[in-house]
Design a protein around this motif. Structure first.
Motif: not given
Length: 128
Positions: A38, A91, A93, A123, A125
Motif C-alpha cells: 500500500r 487509508t 492505494v 483505493q 479510504t
C-alpha cells in the motif's frame, strides 16, 4: 507475463471491514509469492501481507497483524485481503503484486523491489 487486477476498495468507517480481491491471469504457473502493498499520500510504498502460491505460509506487516488476513484460491487464480478493524492510517492505494523468482528468506517477500508484476491499485479510504 502475468496480469493483475485489484478490486474491492472503497470508503469505510473506522472499525469497519473490506475485502480486496486480486485476479491473476497469464503465466500464473510462474508465480511463487503473491503480496499486497500500500501507498498513502506522501509516503513510501509499504508491505502489507504475502502468501506463497503453493503451501499455506503467510506473512504480515506488524501494523496489520491480527486485523488483516491474506488468502488465495489457486483454482480461481485469486488472492484476497480481508481487512478488519480498519483505522484511518490504513487509508492508501493498495496494490497486488507477484514474484516469479523463488526466494527462501521471508524478508524477501516483504521487499517490493523483488516483485515482478503489479496491479493498477485500488483505493481504500477509512473515515474516522
Amino acid at each position: 507475463q502475468v496480469q493483475l487486477v485489484e478490486f474491492g476498495g472503497g470508503l469505510v468507517q473506522a472499525g469497519g471491514s473490506l475485502r480486496l480481491s486480486c485476479a491473476a491471469s497469464g503465466r500464473t504457473f510462474s508465480i511463487y509469492v503473491m503480496g499486497w502493498f500500500r501507498q498513502a499520500p506522501g509516503k513510501e510504498r509499504e508491505f502489507v501481507a504475502a502468501v506463497r502460491w503453493s503451501g499455506s505460509s503467510t506473512y504480515y506487516a506488524d501494523s496489520v497483524k491480527g486485523r488483516f488476513t491474506i488468502s488465495r484460491d489457486n483454482a480461481k487464480n485469486m488472492v484476497y485481503l480481508q481487512m478488519n478493524s480498519l483505522k484511518s492510517e490504513d487509508t492508501a492505494v493498495y496494490y497486488c503484486a507477484a514474484q516469479r523468482v523463488y526466494y527462501s528468506e521471508s524478508s524477501d517477500y516483504m521487499n517490493g523491489n523483488l516483485y515482478n508484476y503489479w496491479g493498477q491499485g485500488t483505493q481504500v479510504t477509512v473515515s474516522s
